[in-house]
Design a protein around this motif. Structure first.
Motif, PDB file in Angstrom:
ATOM      1  N   GLY A 224      -6.734   3.496  12.608  1.00  9.27           N
ATOM      2  CA  GLY A 224      -5.685   3.475  11.596  1.00  9.27           C
ATOM      3  C   GLY A 224      -5.908   4.631  10.635  1.00  9.27           C
ATOM      4  N   MET A 225      -5.110   4.659   9.561  1.00  9.94           N
ATOM      5  CA  MET A 225      -5.160   5.809   8.657  1.00  9.94           C
ATOM      6  C   MET A 225      -5.455   5.449   7.209  1.00  9.94           C
TER       7      MET A 225
ATOM      8  N   ARG B  86       0.817  -1.234   0.000  1.00  4.50           N
ATOM      9  CA  ARG B  86       0.000   0.000   0.000  1.00  4.50           C
ATOM     10  C   ARG B  86       0.844   1.274   0.000  1.00  4.50           C
ATOM     11  N   HIS B  87       1.928   1.250   0.755  1.00  2.00           N
ATOM     12  CA  HIS B  87       2.772   2.452   0.853  1.00  2.00           C
ATOM     13  C   HIS B  87       3.947   2.405  -0.124  1.00  2.00           C
TER      14      HIS B  87
ATOM     15  N   SER C  28      -3.504  -4.409   7.781  1.00  2.00           N
ATOM     16  CA  SER C  28      -3.291  -3.056   8.278  1.00  2.00           C
ATOM     17  C   SER C  28      -2.838  -3.036   9.724  1.00  2.00           C
TER      18      SER C  28
HETATM   19  C1  LIG Z   1       3.495   3.107  10.984  1.00  2.00           C
HETATM   20  S1  LIG Z   1       2.061   3.369  11.950  1.00  2.00           S
HETATM   21  C2  LIG Z   1       0.946   4.290  10.994  1.00  2.00           C
HETATM   22  C3  LIG Z   1       0.568   3.710   9.677  1.00  2.00           C
HETATM   23  O1  LIG Z   1       0.379   2.281   9.766  1.00  2.00           O
HETATM   24  C4  LIG Z   1      -0.920   1.963   9.315  1.00  2.00           C
HETATM   25  O2  LIG Z   1      -0.883   1.775   7.897  1.00  2.00           O
HETATM   26  P1  LIG Z   1      -1.424   0.459   7.166  1.00  2.00           P
HETATM   27  O3  LIG Z   1      -2.909   0.409   7.352  1.00  2.00           O
HETATM   28  O4  LIG Z   1      -1.051   0.636   5.741  1.00  2.00           O
HETATM   29  O5  LIG Z   1      -0.746  -0.729   7.814  1.00  2.00           O
HETATM   30  C5  LIG Z   1      -1.709   3.197   9.701  1.00  2.00           C
HETATM   31  O6  LIG Z   1      -2.957   3.255   9.073  1.00  2.00           O
HETATM   32  C6  LIG Z   1      -0.777   4.290   9.314  1.00  2.00           C
HETATM   33  O7  LIG Z   1      -0.815   4.575   7.946  1.00  2.00           O
END
Ligand SMILES: CSC[C@H]1O[C@H](OP(=O)(O)O)[C@H](O)[C@@H]1O
Ligand SMILES: Nc1ncnc2[nH]cnc12
Length: 289
Positions: A185-186, A54-55, A87
């Protein structure tokens, strides 16, 4: 019948997945721009699988800037029918401890700075989000995680904040006490909304890393604390995916994910904008022809 293809969206700490046959990182173009990264395709125990970090590899996209529409469109374009989101999350419940998995079944969307729909003026659609998670996929994923030895909680409300900063203490208390949320979460919105518009089965495993900032006996969340728990969670998530592919064929769906657009489009056929329609070929091709 459409062949099942599992799409896995890996969150923080999950940037690849191993053990795939015919593994190949592929570029996928979409009308919404490029997805977060190349997409890893292959087969796992005979089941077609597509993995998208995702990131992006190296964690380059902030939660606000993740190209959510391109990600969902690209997975749909590849033939993905079922999306499993992995997530990291904070917990508002004592019993939902770091290392546990929560099978989210509801969301409160507090994000404000993201494109949330594939549809727009020229082709207006309103899908139901009353039940945002595919019941069958979520049940199967929860069972798969239990088989991997994880403590799993069935059901939970995920507060989606804009970020990237973590919550203030007052926000954390409000989400927990007044709003009855279970995890925070975000990233899951607008992802879940877009998956519904694209008629894909969507479920999330919220993997607890911390107690956010409300807990009197635990430190306020910071990235160091999250990373300390992420590694174990990621290993459990990978084992869960391996178990899930073995049972996904029998998962079923009573939520109606695959027919979400049957009665959703409001714009009269003669008034639809060809430019808008042109971008909907993958996500709404079933109903738009
Ligand atoms: C590194 S903590 C914050 C970050 O982690 C979670 O992302 P994801 O759902 O992609 O695992 C949270 O939503 C934040 O984006
Ligand atoms: N406490 C928290 N708040 C928002 N996102 C998170 N991801 C992991 N922990 C989190």
């Amino acid at each position: 019948m459409t062949e099942i293809m599992l799409g896995v969206i890996g969150g923080s700490g999950i940037y690849d997945i191993d053990g795939l046959e015919d593994a190949q990182w592929r570029d996928v173009q979409t009308p919404w721009g490029a997805p977060s990264d190349q997409i890893l395709t292959g087969r796992l125990h005979g089941v077609a699988l597509a993995f998208l970090p995702r990131h992006g590899r190296g964690h380059v996209h902030s939660p606000t800037d993740v190209p959510y529409r391109a990600n969902i469109d690209a997975l749909k374009r590849l033939g993905v029918t079922h999306v499993l989101s992995l997530s990291a999350c904070g917990s508002f419940r004592d019993e939902m401890a770091p290392g546990h998995f929560v099978m989210v079944d509801q969301y409160i969307d507090r994000t404000v700075n993201r494109d949330k729909s594939f549809f727009s003026s020229g082709c207006v659609a309103h899908v139901s989000m009353a039940h945002p998670i595919c019941d069958g996929l979520s049940r199967a994923a929860g069972d798969a995680a239990r088989q991997a030895g994880v403590t799993v909680h069935d059901g939970g409300t995920y507060l989606v904040m804009e970020g990237p900063q973590f919550s203030t203490l007052a926000e954390s208390r409000m989400y927990r006490e007044a709003w009855g949320c279970d995890v925070i979460g975000m990233t899951n919105m607008p992802e879940a909304k877009l998956a519904r518009e694209a008629e894909m089965h969507y479920a999330t495993i919220a993997m607890v890393t911390d107690y956010d900032s409300w807990h009197p006996d635990h430190d306020d969340v910071d990235v160091q604390a999250v990373i300390a728990v992420l590694q174990g969670n990621s290993a459990h998530a990978r084992a869960t995916v391996v178990n899930l592919v073995r049972m996904i064929a029998g998962a079923g769906c009573a939520t109606g994910c695959a027919t979400a657009l049957d009665f959703a489009i409001m714009t009269a056929p003669g008034r639809r904008d060809p430019v808008v329609l042109g971008k909907l070929d993958a996500v709404a091709g079933r109903v738009l022809g």
